[in-house]
Design a protein around this motif. Structure first.
Motif, PDB file in Angstrom:
ATOM      1  N   ASP A 138       0.850  -1.193   0.000  1.00 39.92           N
ATOM      2  CA  ASP A 138       0.000   0.000   0.000  1.00 39.92           C
ATOM      3  C   ASP A 138       0.882   1.238   0.000  1.00 39.92           C
ATOM      4  OD1 ASP A 138      -2.653  -1.084   0.209  1.00 39.92           O
ATOM      5  OD2 ASP A 138      -2.112  -1.718   2.240  1.00 39.92           O
ATOM      6  N   VAL A 139       0.604   2.134  -0.940  1.00 37.17           N
ATOM      7  CA  VAL A 139       1.398   3.363  -0.986  1.00 37.17           C
ATOM      8  C   VAL A 139       0.514   4.602  -1.046  1.00 37.17           C
ATOM      9  CG1 VAL A 139       3.460   2.305  -2.006  1.00 37.17           C
ATOM     10  CG2 VAL A 139       1.702   3.251  -3.510  1.00 37.17           C
ATOM     11  N   GLY A 140       0.995   5.649  -0.393  1.00 40.67           N
ATOM     12  CA  GLY A 140       0.333   6.936  -0.452  1.00 40.67           C
ATOM     13  C   GLY A 140       1.240   7.914  -1.169  1.00 40.67           C
ATOM     14  N   GLY A 163      -5.333   7.185  -7.997  1.00 42.83           N
ATOM     15  CA  GLY A 163      -5.589   5.966  -7.230  1.00 42.83           C
ATOM     16  C   GLY A 163      -4.920   5.918  -5.865  1.00 42.83           C
ATOM     17  N   TYR A 164      -4.136   6.948  -5.543  1.00 46.56           N
ATOM     18  CA  TYR A 164      -3.506   6.943  -4.215  1.00 46.56           C
ATOM     19  C   TYR A 164      -4.577   7.014  -3.138  1.00 46.56           C
ATOM     20  CZ  TYR A 164       0.999   7.358  -6.463  1.00 46.56           C
ATOM     21  OH  TYR A 164       2.103   7.109  -7.230  1.00 46.56           O
ATOM     22  N   ILE A 318       2.201  -1.544   8.490  1.00 47.98           N
ATOM     23  CA  ILE A 318       0.746  -1.566   8.533  1.00 47.98           C
ATOM     24  C   ILE A 318       0.142  -0.360   7.796  1.00 47.98           C
ATOM     25  CG2 ILE A 318      -1.208  -1.281  10.146  1.00 47.98           C
ATOM     26  CD1 ILE A 318       0.425  -3.227  12.028  1.00 47.98           C
ATOM     27  N   PHE A 319       0.763   0.806   7.926  1.00 44.32           N
ATOM     28  CA  PHE A 319       0.255   1.988   7.214  1.00 44.32           C
ATOM     29  C   PHE A 319       0.903   2.085   5.830  1.00 44.32           C
ATOM     30  CE2 PHE A 319      -0.712   3.168  11.589  1.00 44.32           C
ATOM     31  CZ  PHE A 319      -1.983   3.702  11.446  1.00 44.32           C
ATOM     32  N   PRO A 320       0.196   2.699   4.862  1.00 43.25           N
ATOM     33  CA  PRO A 320       0.775   2.877   3.525  1.00 43.25           C
ATOM     34  C   PRO A 320       2.066   3.686   3.585  1.00 43.25           C
ATOM     35  CG  PRO A 320      -1.554   3.514   3.551  1.00 43.25           C
ATOM     36  CD  PRO A 320      -1.167   3.261   4.970  1.00 43.25           C
ATOM     37  N   GLY A 321       2.994   3.379   2.690  1.00 41.42           N
ATOM     38  CA  GLY A 321       4.275   4.078   2.644  1.00 41.42           C
ATOM     39  C   GLY A 321       4.229   5.336   1.782  1.00 41.42           C
ATOM     40  N   GLY A 344      -3.793   2.240  -5.554  1.00 41.32           N
ATOM     41  CA  GLY A 344      -3.086   2.555  -4.307  1.00 41.32           C
ATOM     42  C   GLY A 344      -2.076   1.513  -3.881  1.00 41.32           C
ATOM     43  N   MET A 345      -1.756   0.564  -4.779  1.00 39.75           N
ATOM     44  CA  MET A 345      -0.809  -0.492  -4.408  1.00 39.75           C
ATOM     45  C   MET A 345       0.253  -0.692  -5.478  1.00 39.75           C
ATOM     46  SD  MET A 345      -3.297  -3.352  -2.754  1.00 39.75           S
ATOM     47  CE  MET A 345      -4.528  -3.091  -3.984  1.00 39.75           C
TER      48      MET A 345
END
Ligand code: OSB
Ligand code: MG
Length: 378
Positions: A138-140, A163-164, A318-321, A344-345
């Motif tokens: 998961d990425v932000g 898509g983020y 656990i949280f998006p990078g 988002g991935m």
């Protein structure tokens, strides 16, 4: 090749590159556009290569390291140490660097290259080699301070359309509550966090408490880069979790932060903590203390980005990078294929090592210097 045969690093090549970001990146410290860094190439006695990337900036605003200090430390100390150490496991790299205090970004660049080499030798992905469990990361996206709120809303909208799923906004005392009020008006449900890069002091505690109104995932590094006590005091007064970035350089820093309650979340960056071995130690400790972690970014090119993505495959991420796709930063990245994001991935590659081959044509286009060291003793 027998599994016990040690690896000798026979050659190290430092490729110095300058790459211009598509858009300037502004933090509470200033604006940055030209990324000047090293791609570190290591070669063993069988000709197997590994690649790492240095993340120090031209000026020491984020940590004390710079491009020039990392060059000096790699050339004068770390390369000689790696040349004299037979390696049976990449964990031995940070061990052999122990005579050198700190300089974590210089260490991480070489250590990462050796991890890539070992994973390639063993025919496994870097993610697998370090014990990763995820295939998709998961990425932000981390958005710098913009010249106006209108421009910011436009930028957020653009990344949400791409898509983020999580947006991080840089803040400073003149760019926080008013800006966040507008953002929340337009994006009431968007997973949102902020990063102050140490722009506040505890004197502003009443102001900082207002950040609780905005339903933020976390507030990253509000206070001083070397502080644990004030962050603990602030955390005790805030509902929103504090995440530490600049304060965490070592496993011991992570222990201190957790013991004192200075944060509830930790941002792990390979360069800041000196490489994969230390990052894994911090990760494992956080997992055993139920502290979620996530992988930050240093506006990396493809090689560093690939390392960060592999790291983020560990279960406690656990949280998006902040490790967005290549095209969020560069017209053309130095890897082929580039890092891409969908919904988002980022899908991790399955090829051995970092899994993203170097695009030599692109690398050479950006290269301003190349230095080769040969190991004549081992
Ligand atoms: O504080 O996380 C930070 C970039 C450079 C230096 C420090 C930071 C950042 C970012 C951007 O927030 C992360 C990225 O997109 O690589
Ligand atoms: Mg940060």
């Amino acid at each position: 090749m027998p599994a016990t045969e040690p690896i000798f690093i026979k050659q190290v090549i430092l490729h110095r590159l300058v790459m211009r970001l598509k858009n300037p990146f502004s933090t509470s410290f200033g604006t940055f556009q030209d990324k000047d860094f090293f791609v570190v190439e290591v070669v063993d006695q069988h000709g197997i290569q590994g690649f790492g990337e240095s993340v120090a900036f031209p000026t020491p605003w984020y940590t004390e390291e710079t491009v020039e200090t990392s060059a000096h430390v790699m050339e004068s100390f770390l390369i000689p140490l790696i040349f004299q150490t037979p390696l049976t496991h990449p964990d031995q790299v940070s061990e052999c660097f122990q005579p050198v205090r700190r300089n974590n970004m210089a260490k991480a660049a070489i250590e990462g290259a050796v991890w890539d080499l070992f994973a390639k030798k063993d025919g496994v992905s870097l993610a697998k080699a370090i014990g990763g469990t995820k295939q998709k990361i998961d990425v932000g996206v981390s958005i710098g301070i913009q010249s106006s709120i209108t421009e910011l809303l436009h930028t957020i909208d653009h990344h949400v359309q791409e898509g983020y799923k999580r947006v991080k906004l840089k803040i400073k005392p003149s760019w926080d509550t008013q800006m966040l009020t507008e953002v929340r008006k337009h994006f009431p449900k968007l997973p949102l966090m902020v990063d102050a890069n140490s722009a506040y002091t505890l004197k502003e505690i009443d102001h900082l408490k207002q950040l609780d109104m905005f339903d933020l995932q976390m507030i990253e590094q509000p206070l001083a880069h070397d502080d644990f006590i004030d962050h603990a005091r602030l955390q005790s007064q805030l509902v929103t979790p504090i995440c530490l970035d600049e304060s965490i350089h070592t496993f011991s820093n992570a222990k201190t932060a957790i013991a004192l309650g200075s944060c509830q979340i930790i941002n792990i960056k390979l360069g800041r903590v000196g490489g994969i071995t230390e990052a894994k130690k911090i990760h494992d400790y956080c997992a055993s203390h139920s502290i979620p972690v996530w992988c930050g970014g240093m506006l990396e090119a493809g090689v560093g980005r690939a390392h960060s993505l592999a790291l983020a495959s560990l279960p406690q991420f656990i949280f998006p990078g902040d490790t967005s796709a290549s095209n969020r930063y560069w017209e053309k990245d130095i890897i082929q294929p580039e890092v891409t994001m969908k919904n988002g991935m980022v899908q991790l590659p399955e090829e051995a090592g970092i899994g993203y081959p170097i695009d030599w044509q692109a690398l050479e286009k950006y290269r301003i210097d190349k230095k080769v060291w040969n190991n004549t003793k081992n």
